[in-house]
Enzyme design. Structure first.
Site, short mmCIF file in Angstrom:
data_model
loop_
_atom_site.label_atom_id
_atom_site.label_comp_id
_atom_site.label_asym_id
_atom_site.label_seq_id
_atom_site.Cartn_x
_atom_site.Cartn_y
_atom_site.Cartn_z
CE LYS A 1 -35.62 33.43 46.11
NZ LYS A 1 -36.08 34.80 45.77
CE1 TYR B 1 -41.42 33.90 45.55
CE2 TYR B 1 -40.57 32.93 43.54
CZ TYR B 1 -40.37 33.36 44.84
OH TYR B 1 -39.13 33.27 45.42
CG ASN C 1 -33.66 37.51 46.48
OD1 ASN C 1 -33.80 36.31 46.21
ND2 ASN C 1 -34.69 38.30 46.72
CG HIS D 1 -39.00 31.65 49.66
ND1 HIS D 1 -39.87 32.70 49.49
CD2 HIS D 1 -39.60 30.79 50.52
CE1 HIS D 1 -40.96 32.47 50.22
NE2 HIS D 1 -40.81 31.32 50.84
CD GLU E 1 -43.91 30.21 51.86
OE1 GLU E 1 -42.84 30.15 52.52
OE2 GLU E 1 -44.30 31.25 51.29
P1 IDP Z 1 -39.11 38.20 49.52
O1 IDP Z 1 -38.42 37.04 48.81
O2 IDP Z 1 -38.12 39.13 50.17
O3 IDP Z 1 -40.20 37.74 50.47
P2 IDP Z 1 -41.22 39.00 47.65
O4 IDP Z 1 -41.74 40.38 47.51
O5 IDP Z 1 -42.10 37.96 48.28
O6 IDP Z 1 -39.80 39.10 48.39
O7 IDP Z 1 -40.82 38.53 46.18
C1 IDP Z 1 -40.50 37.19 45.90
C2 IDP Z 1 -39.28 37.14 44.98
O8 IDP Z 1 -39.61 37.71 43.71
C3 IDP Z 1 -38.07 37.94 45.47
O9 IDP Z 1 -37.31 37.24 46.43
C4 IDP Z 1 -37.32 38.17 44.19
O10 IDP Z 1 -36.58 37.02 43.79
C5 IDP Z 1 -38.46 38.39 43.21
N1 IDP Z 1 -38.78 39.82 43.10
C6 IDP Z 1 -39.48 40.58 43.98
N2 IDP Z 1 -39.57 41.87 43.57
C7 IDP Z 1 -38.91 41.92 42.38
C8 IDP Z 1 -38.62 42.98 41.43
O11 IDP Z 1 -39.00 44.16 41.60
N3 IDP Z 1 -37.91 42.64 40.30
C9 IDP Z 1 -37.48 41.36 40.07
N4 IDP Z 1 -37.72 40.34 40.95
C10 IDP Z 1 -38.41 40.62 42.07
MG MG Z 2 -42.01 36.85 50.04
#
Ligand code: IDP
Ligand code: MG
Length: 139
Positions: free
Chosen positions: A9, A49, A112, A115, A126
């Site tokens: 990312k 997303y 973070n 992905h 994907e």
């Molecule tokens: P994951 O990447 O651990 O699978 P997901 O719930 O699929 O998590 O969410 C996709 C991405 O959206 C996350 O990696 C993060 O970058 C962003 N994201 C998820 N939850 C939040 C939040 O509460 N605040 C801001 N960004 C979020």
């Molecule tokens: Mg996810």
């Protein structure tokens, strides 16, 4: 053997953590079967997303994911999907254990680093979303 999709990312791209991220996957024995840099369109992000589309912070995620190009990787290895999710750690970097990619390199819940596909179904969809068949390599 399984293949999974990784996106490195914009936080990793801008902070110079791409090499360290890829190094960890290679050190764990995963093979790179595909690799490309791309700017993500609004359309692609809305698809990728889709499960977050209705959330209030979706626009923030969208703008973060478009802030630099990303690096997409197709990685292959035994139980790649589960093992890579373990290496990556939980979504919130501040709660991710030391030794995980997010725990060591991530900033917060949004920034973070990577992905990673979360199931075999998601990985299949994907990988197709990011790679044409002639962009994946068996060797
Ligand atoms: P994951 O990447 O651990 O699978 P997901 O719930 O699929 O998590 O969410 C996709 C991405 O959206 C996350 O990696 C993060 O970058 C962003 N994201 C998820 N939850 C939040 C939040 O509460 N605040 C801001 N960004 C979020
Ligand atoms: Mg996810």
């Amino acid at each position: 053997m399984e293949k999974t999709l990784i996106l490195i990312k914009p936080d990793a791209v801008s902070k110079g953590h791409c090499g360290e991220t890829i190094r960890r996957f290679e050190a764990a024995g995963f093979k790179i079967r595909g690799c490309k840099m791309a700017r993500l369109s609004e359309e692609l992000l809305r698809e990728h997303y889709a499960h977050l589309l209705e959330l209030p912070f979706f626009p923030e995620i969208e703008s973060f994911m478009q802030s630099t190009p990303v690096i997409a990787l197709a990685l292959e290895g035994e139980n790649a999907i589960v093992r890579i999710r373990e290496m990556v750690g939980p979504t919130d970097s501040t709660k991710a254990p030391e030794g995980t990619i997010r725990g060591d390199l991530g900033e917060n819940v949004m920034k973070n680093i990577v992905h990673a596909s979360d199931s075999t179904e998601a990985a299949t969809i994907e990988l197709k979303r990011f790679f044409n068949s002639d962009q994946l390599f068996d060797y």
